[in-house]
Design a protein around this motif. Structure first.
Motif, PDB file in Angstrom:
ATOM      1  N   ASP A  90       0.869  -1.176   0.000  1.00 29.49           N
ATOM      2  CA  ASP A  90       0.000   0.000   0.000  1.00 29.49           C
ATOM      3  C   ASP A  90       0.907   1.228   0.000  1.00 29.49           C
ATOM      4  O   ASP A  90       1.606   1.484   0.985  1.00 29.49           O
ATOM      5  CB  ASP A  90      -0.882  -0.013   1.244  1.00 29.49           C
ATOM      6  N   PRO A  91       0.921   2.022  -1.074  1.00 27.52           N
ATOM      7  CA  PRO A  91       1.867   3.145  -1.149  1.00 27.52           C
ATOM      8  C   PRO A  91       1.692   4.180  -0.044  1.00 27.52           C
ATOM      9  O   PRO A  91       2.677   4.769   0.404  1.00 27.52           O
ATOM     10  CB  PRO A  91       1.607   3.737  -2.539  1.00 27.52           C
ATOM     11  N   LYS A  92       0.464   4.396   0.406  1.00 31.69           N
ATOM     12  CA  LYS A  92       0.271   5.355   1.497  1.00 31.69           C
ATOM     13  C   LYS A  92       0.898   4.821   2.781  1.00 31.69           C
ATOM     14  O   LYS A  92       1.568   5.558   3.506  1.00 31.69           O
ATOM     15  CB  LYS A  92      -1.206   5.656   1.735  1.00 31.69           C
ATOM     16  N   ARG A  93       0.694   3.546   3.059  1.00 32.13           N
ATOM     17  CA  ARG A  93       1.295   2.958   4.265  1.00 32.13           C
ATOM     18  C   ARG A  93       2.822   2.962   4.176  1.00 32.13           C
ATOM     19  O   ARG A  93       3.511   3.108   5.184  1.00 32.13           O
ATOM     20  CB  ARG A  93       0.766   1.537   4.476  1.00 32.13           C
ATOM     21  N   VAL A  94       3.333   2.795   2.979  1.00 28.72           N
ATOM     22  CA  VAL A  94       4.786   2.870   2.781  1.00 28.72           C
ATOM     23  C   VAL A  94       5.284   4.267   3.160  1.00 28.72           C
ATOM     24  O   VAL A  94       6.286   4.419   3.879  1.00 28.72           O
ATOM     25  CB  VAL A  94       5.153   2.543   1.322  1.00 28.72           C
ATOM     26  N   ALA A  95       4.590   5.293   2.677  1.00 25.94           N
ATOM     27  CA  ALA A  95       4.979   6.674   2.997  1.00 25.94           C
ATOM     28  C   ALA A  95       4.841   6.954   4.491  1.00 25.94           C
ATOM     29  O   ALA A  95       5.685   7.638   5.090  1.00 25.94           O
ATOM     30  CB  ALA A  95       4.130   7.657   2.199  1.00 25.94           C
ATOM     31  N   MET A  96       3.793   6.412   5.110  1.00 22.58           N
ATOM     32  CA  MET A  96       3.598   6.614   6.544  1.00 22.58           C
ATOM     33  C   MET A  96       4.725   5.959   7.341  1.00 22.58           C
ATOM     34  O   MET A  96       5.254   6.553   8.290  1.00 22.58           O
ATOM     35  CB  MET A  96       2.238   6.031   6.964  1.00 22.58           C
ATOM     36  N   ALA A  97       5.096   4.750   6.959  1.00 29.36           N
ATOM     37  CA  ALA A  97       6.179   4.054   7.656  1.00 29.36           C
ATOM     38  C   ALA A  97       7.510   4.782   7.444  1.00 29.36           C
ATOM     39  O   ALA A  97       8.336   4.866   8.359  1.00 29.36           O
ATOM     40  CB  ALA A  97       6.277   2.616   7.152  1.00 29.36           C
ATOM     41  N   ALA A  98       7.705   5.307   6.251  1.00 30.84           N
ATOM     42  CA  ALA A  98       8.941   6.035   5.970  1.00 30.84           C
ATOM     43  C   ALA A  98       9.043   7.286   6.828  1.00 30.84           C
ATOM     44  O   ALA A  98      10.099   7.591   7.386  1.00 30.84           O
ATOM     45  CB  ALA A  98       8.991   6.404   4.486  1.00 30.84           C
ATOM     46  N   GLN A  99       7.937   8.011   6.954  1.00 28.53           N
ATOM     47  CA  GLN A  99       7.950   9.219   7.793  1.00 28.53           C
ATOM     48  C   GLN A  99       8.216   8.859   9.247  1.00 28.53           C
ATOM     49  O   GLN A  99       9.017   9.515   9.928  1.00 28.53           O
ATOM     50  CB  GLN A  99       6.619   9.965   7.670  1.00 28.53           C
ATOM     51  N   ALA A 100       7.565   7.805   9.725  1.00 29.86           N
ATOM     52  CA  ALA A 100       7.747   7.398  11.121  1.00 29.86           C
ATOM     53  C   ALA A 100       9.174   6.927  11.396  1.00 29.86           C
ATOM     54  O   ALA A 100       9.700   7.107  12.495  1.00 29.86           O
ATOM     55  CB  ALA A 100       6.755   6.290  11.470  1.00 29.86           C
TER      56      ALA A 100
END
Length: 421
Positions: A108-118
């Motif tokens: 899921d690209p949004k979850r990927v971005a969220m994990a990257a930010q975290a």
């Protein structure tokens, strides 16, 4: 190193998963041209990609460090590179989970971005665009003014839209402990489009889209891709050609760029006179008039992915896979080096929390004291105070650290206000 990339043997565990029906793959090429003033540090953009010749599919993305942090002594390029590494890592973990015994929903690209930010606990900020292919479904998440286009049959068939607070101030990801008012990847714009063999997926930082219109992106990418002998070479040729065209326009002070037009539109939206662009704007500027022409000098990062049939493009995918692995190793080195800075940031964050806690405790104690004082009863009744002589009043005030000079009636009023705590 603490963040070494997986070996070639383990690469299958990192590859972005697709289902058994994953007949399509993204064959990736990439190019980065740093801002002339940032050559020594490689610019402030970053990219990542995972290509798997065995399973197909693929995931890639770009991150653009926010240059304004240079004024604070912070390298936004470090943030962008670590963010890209963390996005890659998140995509790989999601891929592995989806291939496990319990299955999963893929990447899921949004979850990927969220994990990257975290996972990026550093000063700085960056925009980010993440694109993934699962079967024939291309999915993307975008924060800020990086973005992507899908090119088919000589035209843009699908495109992301930038998200910004106002002109030239895009949404951007940052470490929330250091920037409480930063944007969140959970609010990323999401996109979905069904692709087919022969499509080109083009992602880039704003260094591309600020300097090259979609029509030219299509023309340059299509010609470069077609001139190569295979999909991997074509993707690389297209990425290189687009980056070079973007830099050429960025250097042209008379070019009627997408950035110039947006700047003119922004001035009009603010109620000012529109800036002159186009032919007459250029003439006006040469004659000493106004105008806001010219490209925007910036870091330029372009990732081009040709959509290919997995089974018939094994050699091309292997070539693309090697390119992505080489880039991943570079990101892993930076990720390891960033651990020193993260340790400093962790101490800063911990100190801030201690100071905030101490301040809140002090405020709470002060408020409790004030409340206790407000609710406390007088130490002496008015009748008791009125019955006291002057020496007694002054003695009691002195014992309580209160002024003892003045008329007796005022001293009695002061004593009567003393609370019994």
């Amino acid at each position: 190193p603490a963040h070494a990339p997986p070996s070639r043997r383990a690469r299958g565990r990192r590859a972005v998963a697709t289902t058994a029906s994953s007949k399509l793959s993204l064959c990736v090429g990439a190019e980065n041209i740093p801002h002339p003033d940032k050559l020594t540090k490689g610019g402030e953009d970053a990219w990542f990609a995972v290509v798997d010749a065995a399973r197909g599919g693929g995931t890639f993305g770009v991150a653009d460090g926010v240059g304004g942090f240079n004024d604070q002594g912070v390298d936004p390029g470090l943030y962008a590179r670590v963010l890209s590494y963390e996005a890659l890592d998140a995509a790989c973990k999601a891929s592995s989970a989806s291939r496990g015994p319990f299955g999963g929903g893929g990447v899921d690209p949004k979850r990927v971005a969220m994990a990257a930010q975290a996972g990026t606990k550093l000063p700085g900020a960056a925009t980010m665009c993440v694109v993934t292919l699962d079967g024939a479904s291309l999915k993307a998440a975008n924060v800020g003014d990086s973005g992507f286009r899908v090119v088919r049959s000589g035209a843009v068939r699908y495109a992301s839209t930038p998200s910004q607070h106002y002109f030239n101030c895009p949404y951007q990801l940052a470490y929330e402990e250091l920037a409480k008012d930063c944007d969140s990847a959970s609010d990323a714009d999401v996109f979905s489009f069904n692709v087919k063999e022969g499509d080109l997926v083009i992602a880039g930082s704003d260094g591309l889209f600020d300097n090259v219109f979609d029509e030219e992106i299509v023309d340059v990418a299509t010609r470069a891709f077609a001139s190569a002998g295979d999909a991997a070479s074509g993707a690389q040729a297209a990425a290189t050609a687009l980056a070079k065209v973007a830099r050429k326009h960025a250097e042209d002070k008379k070019y009627d760029s997408p950035y110039a037009r947006e700047a003119a539109k922004s001035d009009t939206d603010k109620g000012g006179a529109p800036k002159a662009v186009g032919l007459f704007g250029g003439l006006n500027k040469m004659l000493g008039g106004g105008g806001n022409l010219g490209g925007k000098m910036d870091d330029i990062t372009v990732v081009v992915a040709g959509v290919v049939t997995t089974a018939s493009a094994q050699s091309e995918l292997a070539q693309s896979e090697a390119l992505c692995e080489a880039n991943t190793k570079k990101l892993a080195v930076v990720r390891g080096q960033a651990s020193v800075e993260e340790t400093k940031v962790a101490r800063t964050v911990a100190l801030r929390k201690e100071m905030d806690s101490a301040f809140k405790e002090s405020v709470a104690k002060s408020e409790a004291t004030s409340k206790a004082v407000a609710n406390a009863k007088p130490e002496f009744t008015r009748a008791q105070v009125d019955a006291m002589d002057a020496p007694t009043v002054r003695k009691l005030l002195q014992e309580r650290g209160l002024p003892t000079s003045g008329k007796l009636e005022r001293l009695k009023d002061r004593l009567a206000e003393v609370k019994a705590l």
